[in-house]
Design a protein around this motif. Structure first.
Motif, PDB file in Angstrom:
ATOM      1  N   GLY A  57       0.824  -1.203   0.000  1.00  0.00           N
ATOM      2  CA  GLY A  57       0.000   0.000   0.000  1.00  0.00           C
ATOM      3  C   GLY A  57       0.857   1.251   0.000  1.00  0.00           C
ATOM      4  O   GLY A  57       1.651   1.462   0.927  1.00  0.00           O
ATOM      5  N   TYR A  59       0.262   4.257   0.653  1.00  0.00           N
ATOM      6  CA  TYR A  59       0.060   5.212   1.741  1.00  0.00           C
ATOM      7  C   TYR A  59       0.576   4.706   3.087  1.00  0.00           C
ATOM      8  O   TYR A  59       0.686   5.481   4.035  1.00  0.00           O
ATOM      9  N   ASN A 165      -4.727   0.943  -7.137  1.00  0.00           N
ATOM     10  CA  ASN A 165      -6.157   1.037  -6.847  1.00  0.00           C
ATOM     11  C   ASN A 165      -6.389   2.047  -5.721  1.00  0.00           C
ATOM     12  O   ASN A 165      -5.462   2.744  -5.283  1.00  0.00           O
ATOM     13  N   THR A 166      -7.599   2.124  -5.208  1.00  0.00           N
ATOM     14  CA  THR A 166      -7.950   3.092  -4.163  1.00  0.00           C
ATOM     15  C   THR A 166      -7.112   2.914  -2.907  1.00  0.00           C
ATOM     16  O   THR A 166      -6.815   3.877  -2.199  1.00  0.00           O
ATOM     17  N   PHE A 167      -6.698   1.678  -2.626  1.00  0.00           N
ATOM     18  CA  PHE A 167      -5.937   1.386  -1.408  1.00  0.00           C
ATOM     19  C   PHE A 167      -4.434   1.577  -1.602  1.00  0.00           C
ATOM     20  O   PHE A 167      -3.657   1.347  -0.685  1.00  0.00           O
ATOM     21  N   THR A 169      -2.509  -0.145  -3.723  1.00  0.00           N
ATOM     22  CA  THR A 169      -1.827  -1.372  -4.108  1.00  0.00           C
ATOM     23  C   THR A 169      -2.025  -1.635  -5.592  1.00  0.00           C
ATOM     24  O   THR A 169      -2.961  -1.142  -6.215  1.00  0.00           O
ATOM     25  N   SER A 172      -5.319  -6.901  -6.711  1.00  0.00           N
ATOM     26  CA  SER A 172      -6.229  -7.485  -5.715  1.00  0.00           C
ATOM     27  C   SER A 172      -5.585  -8.768  -5.214  1.00  0.00           C
ATOM     28  O   SER A 172      -5.579  -9.782  -5.903  1.00  0.00           O
TER      29      SER A 172
END
Length: 298
Positions: A57, A59, A165-167, A169, A172
């Motif tokens: 991730g 963030y 993606n939004t997270f 990463t 999936s």
């Protein structure tokens, strides 16, 4: 499975253990605390810059910075009344020596990472070949610690680009075999310049990770001779059957070239792009940005 364990160990377990040590260690002097602080800070800053955060991730790296600041404040309150030095035992002297060695090691790493942000040569200015997403540089920069391509003269300054993606990463799951689980897979590739197609490959299979094809390193690809630049631009690892241009065809910037795939000598779906002249890599820039690992393009 090794990349999974390596990423978790380097980006989660290692920084956590150093921060916990700074938080809980029973320091006898402020010198010991200061040395531990320098080691932990140097480690976190190095990982913040040089870690490939697309695995756990993007963030998360900011979380470690925040935890470091909180830990520094908390631990200082515990040691602020201690003497700066004491009469150290043999074991304590040994620990201080280890601290100093680690400071030198992580300090050197950080110095090398800083080198990766600049380049003396003038870069070839290109249009970014991907649209409609948040794209992440997994390999890039002017130093091997940030960009393993630097060890290979023909691919020097090459970029490996993923999509987040939004997270934050790139997929999936940690390392899925299903290609569609990777954010960048099948994204449309656009020509980064006006020029002429000098080579293509279009019939190699897309492989499920971690399989690769080292006999055909670039996999399906398009090679371009861009106007005004005496260099060849190579976009590699494209999807089988997706190449939309022919050898010898003239192209314009923004024209569709094909799709991102996972063909050739690749560990997972991504775009590999580099410029080459006389067998040597040439720097490339996008909107005058020299991209390095952890750079984002939106």
């Amino acid at each position: 499975m090794f990349p999974i364990f390596y990423s978790i160990a380097m980006l989660i377990i290692l920084p956590a253990s150093f921060i916990i040590s700074l938080w809980k260690a029973p320091f006898k002097s402020t010198l010991e605390w200061l040395l531990d602080l320098l080691v932990t800070t140097a480690l976190i800053v190095w990982l913040f810059q040089a870690g490939n955060w697309s695995w756990v991730g993007y963030y998360v790296r900011f979380l470690w910075l925040a935890l470091l600041i909180v830990t520094i404040i908390y631990s200082w309150k515990k040691v602020s009344n201690l003497p700066f030095t004491i009469k150290y035992s043999v074991n304590q002297k040994f620990s201080i020596g280890i601290y100093i060695i680690l400071i030198l090691i992580f300090g050197t790493y950080n110095a090398l990472v800083l080198k990766s942000y600049t380049v003396a040569e003038k870069g070839i200015e290109l249009s970014f070949p991907l649209k409609n997403g948040t794209y992440y540089v997994g390999q890039g920069g002017n130093q091997v610690l940030m960009n393993y391509h630097q060890a290979y003269p023909g691919q020097k300054y090459a970029l490996d680009i993923l999509k987040l993606n939004t997270f934050g990463t790139r997929a999936s799951g940690l390392y899925p075999e299903e290609l569609n689980n990777y954010q960048i897979y099948a994204d449309i590739l656009y020509s980064p310049c006006n020029g002429k197609v000098v080579d293509i490959q279009n019939d190699l299979p897309d492989l499920p990770p971690p399989k690769s094809n080292p006999e055909n390193p670039a996999g399906n690809h398009v090679a371009l001779a861009c106007e005004n630049y005496d260099a060849t631009i190579i976009l590699a690892h494209m999807q089988k059957g997706s190449v939309a241009v022919a050898k010898g065809e003239k192209v314009t910037a923004g024209q569709i070239l094909g799709k991102v795939g996972n063909s050739g000598n690749t560990s997972e779906p991504h775009l590999h792009i580099h410029a080459e002249k006389d067998g040597k890599g040439v720097p490339i820039t996008f909107n005058d940005r020299f991209l390095v690992r952890n750079s984002l393009v939106r």
